[in-house]
Design an enzyme around this catalytic site. Sequence first.
Site, PDB file in Angstrom:
ATOM      1  N   HIS A 355      -4.200  -3.507  -0.095  1.00  0.00           N
ATOM      2  CA  HIS A 355      -5.296  -2.536  -0.116  1.00  0.00           C
ATOM      3  C   HIS A 355      -5.950  -2.354  -1.475  1.00  0.00           C
ATOM      4  O   HIS A 355      -6.774  -1.460  -1.647  1.00  0.00           O
ATOM      5  CB  HIS A 355      -4.813  -1.161   0.337  1.00  0.00           C
ATOM      6  CG  HIS A 355      -4.387  -1.114   1.763  1.00  0.00           C
ATOM      7  ND1 HIS A 355      -5.238  -0.740   2.787  1.00  0.00           N
ATOM      8  CD2 HIS A 355      -3.213  -1.411   2.350  1.00  0.00           C
ATOM      9  CE1 HIS A 355      -4.584  -0.789   3.937  1.00  0.00           C
ATOM     10  NE2 HIS A 355      -3.359  -1.198   3.701  1.00  0.00           N
ATOM     11  N   LYS A 543     -14.511  11.199  -2.293  1.00  0.00           N
ATOM     12  CA  LYS A 543     -13.447  10.200  -2.297  1.00  0.00           C
ATOM     13  C   LYS A 543     -12.504  10.585  -3.434  1.00  0.00           C
ATOM     14  O   LYS A 543     -12.815  11.494  -4.213  1.00  0.00           O
ATOM     15  CB  LYS A 543     -14.005   8.799  -2.537  1.00  0.00           C
ATOM     16  CG  LYS A 543     -15.026   8.729  -3.704  1.00  0.00           C
ATOM     17  CD  LYS A 543     -15.649   7.350  -3.845  1.00  0.00           C
ATOM     18  CE  LYS A 543     -16.761   7.051  -2.896  1.00  0.00           C
ATOM     19  NZ  LYS A 543     -16.455   5.977  -1.966  1.00  0.00           N
ATOM     20  N   ARG A 544     -11.360   9.912  -3.551  1.00  0.00           N
ATOM     21  CA  ARG A 544     -10.508  10.179  -4.699  1.00  0.00           C
ATOM     22  C   ARG A 544     -11.259   9.931  -5.993  1.00  0.00           C
ATOM     23  O   ARG A 544     -12.160   9.096  -6.047  1.00  0.00           O
ATOM     24  CB  ARG A 544      -9.255   9.292  -4.637  1.00  0.00           C
ATOM     25  CG  ARG A 544      -8.229   9.781  -3.645  1.00  0.00           C
ATOM     26  CD  ARG A 544      -7.725  11.170  -3.979  1.00  0.00           C
ATOM     27  NE  ARG A 544      -6.864  11.137  -5.136  1.00  0.00           N
ATOM     28  CZ  ARG A 544      -5.543  11.264  -5.095  1.00  0.00           C
ATOM     29  NH1 ARG A 544      -4.926  11.476  -3.941  1.00  0.00           N
ATOM     30  NH2 ARG A 544      -4.814  11.212  -6.197  1.00  0.00           N
ATOM     31  N   LYS A 549     -14.509   4.054  -9.071  1.00  0.00           N
ATOM     32  CA  LYS A 549     -15.414   4.570  -8.042  1.00  0.00           C
ATOM     33  C   LYS A 549     -16.692   5.155  -8.658  1.00  0.00           C
ATOM     34  O   LYS A 549     -17.657   5.452  -7.961  1.00  0.00           O
ATOM     35  CB  LYS A 549     -14.696   5.619  -7.181  1.00  0.00           C
ATOM     36  CG  LYS A 549     -13.530   5.026  -6.376  1.00  0.00           C
ATOM     37  CD  LYS A 549     -12.769   6.114  -5.621  1.00  0.00           C
ATOM     38  CE  LYS A 549     -11.522   5.610  -4.924  1.00  0.00           C
ATOM     39  NZ  LYS A 549     -11.804   4.872  -3.672  1.00  0.00           N
ATOM     40  N   THR A 651     -13.696   3.411   3.402  1.00  0.00           N
ATOM     41  CA  THR A 651     -13.810   3.773   4.811  1.00  0.00           C
ATOM     42  C   THR A 651     -14.709   5.001   4.944  1.00  0.00           C
ATOM     43  O   THR A 651     -15.286   5.234   6.005  1.00  0.00           O
ATOM     44  CB  THR A 651     -12.422   4.066   5.422  1.00  0.00           C
ATOM     45  OG1 THR A 651     -11.676   4.875   4.511  1.00  0.00           O
ATOM     46  CG2 THR A 651     -11.675   2.792   5.696  1.00  0.00           C
ATOM     47  N   LYS A 655     -17.859   6.292   7.688  1.00  0.00           N
ATOM     48  CA  LYS A 655     -18.020   7.620   8.304  1.00  0.00           C
ATOM     49  C   LYS A 655     -19.439   8.135   8.094  1.00  0.00           C
ATOM     50  O   LYS A 655     -20.064   8.690   9.009  1.00  0.00           O
ATOM     51  CB  LYS A 655     -16.989   8.607   7.727  1.00  0.00           C
ATOM     52  CG  LYS A 655     -15.557   8.243   8.107  1.00  0.00           C
ATOM     53  CD  LYS A 655     -14.490   8.874   7.226  1.00  0.00           C
ATOM     54  CE  LYS A 655     -13.166   8.119   7.420  1.00  0.00           C
ATOM     55  NZ  LYS A 655     -12.181   8.391   6.354  1.00  0.00           N
TER      56      LYS A 655
HETATM   57  C1  26W Z   1       1.922   2.865  -5.890  1.00  0.00           C
HETATM   58  C2  26W Z   1       0.748   3.735  -6.093  1.00  0.00           C
HETATM   59  C3  26W Z   1      -0.326   3.442  -5.120  1.00  0.00           C
HETATM   60  C4  26W Z   1      -0.641   4.372  -4.137  1.00  0.00           C
HETATM   61  C5  26W Z   1      -1.631   4.101  -3.224  1.00  0.00           C
HETATM   62  C6  26W Z   1      -0.991   2.235  -5.180  1.00  0.00           C
HETATM   63  C7  26W Z   1      -1.970   1.978  -4.272  1.00  0.00           C
HETATM   64  C8  26W Z   1      -2.274   2.895  -3.292  1.00  0.00           C
HETATM   65  C9  26W Z   1      -3.287   2.585  -2.241  1.00  0.00           C
HETATM   66  C10 26W Z   1      -3.203   1.125  -1.851  1.00  0.00           C
HETATM   67  C11 26W Z   1      -4.638   2.963  -2.680  1.00  0.00           C
HETATM   68  C12 26W Z   1      -5.588   3.005  -1.548  1.00  0.00           C
HETATM   69  O1  26W Z   1      -5.627   3.955  -0.803  1.00  0.00           O
HETATM   70  N1  26W Z   1      -6.416   1.967  -1.411  1.00  0.00           N
HETATM   71  C13 26W Z   1      -7.557   2.077  -0.531  1.00  0.00           C
HETATM   72  O2  26W Z   1      -7.231   1.600   0.763  1.00  0.00           O
HETATM   73  C14 26W Z   1      -8.297   1.820   1.662  1.00  0.00           C
HETATM   74  C15 26W Z   1      -7.835   1.425   3.036  1.00  0.00           C
HETATM   75  O3  26W Z   1      -7.697   0.038   3.121  1.00  0.00           O
HETATM   76  C16 26W Z   1      -9.527   1.055   1.216  1.00  0.00           C
HETATM   77  O4  26W Z   1     -10.585   1.355   2.078  1.00  0.00           O
HETATM   78  C17 26W Z   1      -9.909   1.434  -0.214  1.00  0.00           C
HETATM   79  O5  26W Z   1     -10.955   0.608  -0.672  1.00  0.00           O
HETATM   80  C18 26W Z   1      -8.704   1.288  -1.115  1.00  0.00           C
HETATM   81  O6  26W Z   1      -8.997   1.785  -2.416  1.00  0.00           O
END
Ligand code: 26W
Length: 808
Positions: A355, A543-544, A549, A651, A655
């Site tokens: 992701h 978004k976060r 971003k 995503t 929406k």
């Molecule tokens: C280990 C710390 C950590 C925590 C969460 C690393 C990475 C993440 C996630 C992978 C971050 C995340 O939410 N990524 C997002 O995933 C969405 C669903 O696929 C995508 O639409 C976003 O572009 C992506 O940033």
Amino acid sequence: METITKAEMKKALSDKLRLNFGCTVEEATEANMMKACAMVLRDVMASRAIDTRKVTKKGEKRQVHYMSLEFLMGRSLMKNAYNLDALDAIKGALEDFGFKSADVFEMEPDAGLGNGGLGRLAACYLDSLSTLEIPATGYSICYELGIFKQKIVDGQQVELPDDWMGMGDAWLVPKPEEVEEVHFGGTIREFWDDGHLHVVNEGYTRVLAVPCDMEIAGYDTKHTNTLRLWDAKSPKPIDMDLFRRGNYLQASEEAAMAEVIAKVLYPEDNHYEGKSLRLKQQYFFVSATVQSIVRKHIQTYGTLKNFHEKNVIQINDTHPALVIPELMRILIDDAGLDWDTAWNITVHSVAYTNHTVLAEALERWPQNLVESLLPRIWQILTEIARRWQAKVENFYHDENKVREMAVIWDGEVRMANLCIAGGMKVNGVSALHSQILKDDVFHSAYVMEPEKFTNVTNGIDHRRWLSEINPGLDALICELTGGKDYLTKPNTLEKLDEFAGDAAVLERLEKIKRANKEALAKYVKREQGVILNPDSIFDIQVKRLHEYKRQLLNAMHIIYLYQQLQDNPNMEMRPHTFLFGAKAAPGYAVAKRIIHLINSLASQIAKDPICKDKLQVVFLENYRVSLAERLMPASEVSQQISTAGKEASGTGNMKFMMNGALTVGTLDGANVEMHEVLGDENMFLFGLKTNEVQEMRRNGYNPYRLYTRDPAIHRVLDQMNNGFGDGVRYEDLHERLLFGNGSSPDEYMLLADFASYCEAERRMVDTYADRKKWNEMSLHNIARSGIFAADRSIADYCDRIWHVPYKK
Ligand code: 26W
């Protein structure tokens, strides 16, 4: 499907209130009522889930196990009532009882068991898995505290604990009889017996994993799946035993470890931190889940040899990657299979979704941590790493490749490489992202095993994100497309394109948006005391908060507009409202500074009379699923402005599109696929493309030159330096844009895209003036958003990875 009548609902609710809360309808509070509604629906789903499991078991169907450290469920009452076709009955019953149904729904807290995109995606997928009648189970941790609640105090983010249980646990059913035991630490003893080498872990610390199940009803089907959330408990009665035997330390350790494991969701998004508690959470989750899957498989088939034929485990990023060595451990140590047989089963059971391409988000666990916490898992990992390395050597004969692709290297376990080695498929989450994985991030693995790599573009639950939250638009769509077909066949939305020339339809579309804007304004007034102007453009970035971003780019453009107004206070300008919503990871200082800047800017603009009825900026507190549900229907402009190549998919973009907002965006993530169906004429693209970003990075990105040559940039940056009248200066952010983090220039290249961004915003505002044109574009956006339905994504997973049938 049968509908629950209002009369039946009233009876069920008053029974629930009597039996579970000891009160009558008249005595019940809104909170009692919310819980009673949840429990009535929960009963219906529990019984359907039993039937679903029976059918699955009898048909010996292959089951999907979706493992994710995060499920950002939000609220469930409206969703479940909708899917059970009981929404009208509930609303009617509540009104008859003298309650306002909206107020009762409002009592439900969000189940915030996730950070952002990855967690919300998992939640949307659960809905589609049930709706498409796929035998599936979701697994996660039952965090006592979800994602923190955000307060803004003096313009800055303050985090408060999100104590959602109590009100939010109405959906959960504990299953103590299905408890699993997870082991940490201890030592490994090997011995020969019967000509076999046996490996046992001794002196370990135990934690009990107790399932708390949440049933997930599908739409237009009775198929009901389960989300299994593991709660951590200490093995109490046994620890008294240890205590008596003098094992005081170990006895208290078990209690302490258990209490803390399921305590809190880690709030870091896209940033890895090697915290030992996080590793404990991951293994706790993985071990409990694999044991539970294996136990049920053996109950049905009596053997593990066909495990991979009957199960597929999809892992949501690398966070559950330990599932690979854990499954190996059970197959070898517990079931007595040899390595090759076990490996063949494992590699054909696990599939990995990536992701993010951000280097700082890739998980790399320190070897000594893994070794001491999970000694047996460590042994298995070393053997996996050794064999994988031999395979790489044999293919490449190149030590650089060996280093790059290693599972264990330099004292670290690299989780992404583990997933590539031990999984059957690796997928990205948009066409562009999957291409970047093949070309770049995992290129060497791709060359060695090209058939492992695939794409599944993300999707969203369009029943929630359109039909449920935007009833006005839903009604128009049903009328124009001839019924509710679009709810199960999202591409039916394409029929809307035929009405692009129909002035009456376009006007109705505008009216619906207008009513939604008014509803949002009312809500914001109530919650934050801020008055929004529904005649202004609602331009939204939610978004976060992350530098990639580029919320700061949005803020820079607003500063630029404000400076134009200062030069010419009589400037004609369409009223423009910029809305932001974003949580920053508590430890991410730069992100918190950006929130502060947006708030400083917002209050300066609010104070300045020249901005009245022209420019407004509002930072919405505590962005979360239920707030998004109010924003999307009211949105007109969707900001999707990440540096090209950085946002895996996005995503939120989907929406907005589904609710008729127009996108101002870069060609990044799923925006690329939006552009494919919309064309230049139905969105506002700007900025460098992925390859141009890379090229500029190679040739040396020089923001300082842009600063000296572009007077608009110069002035905006200087304003940041001087601050916005509240005495707070943002030299640090100014510095960062010009000189990056000290060692390399700004990764995210805000200044390179600034001019192009301003120009896109200008085009957008000009287009807005042509109401007919705008509404037509909005209609095209809705019409072509069907490809972004989660039902489509899940069908792709079935076809490309899981090879299980689904309802067509
Ligand atoms: C280990 C710390 C950590 C925590 C969460 C690393 C990475 C993440 C996630 C992978 C971050 C995340 O939410 N990524 C997002 O995933 C969405 C669903 O696929 C995508 O639409 C976003 O572009 C992506 O940033």
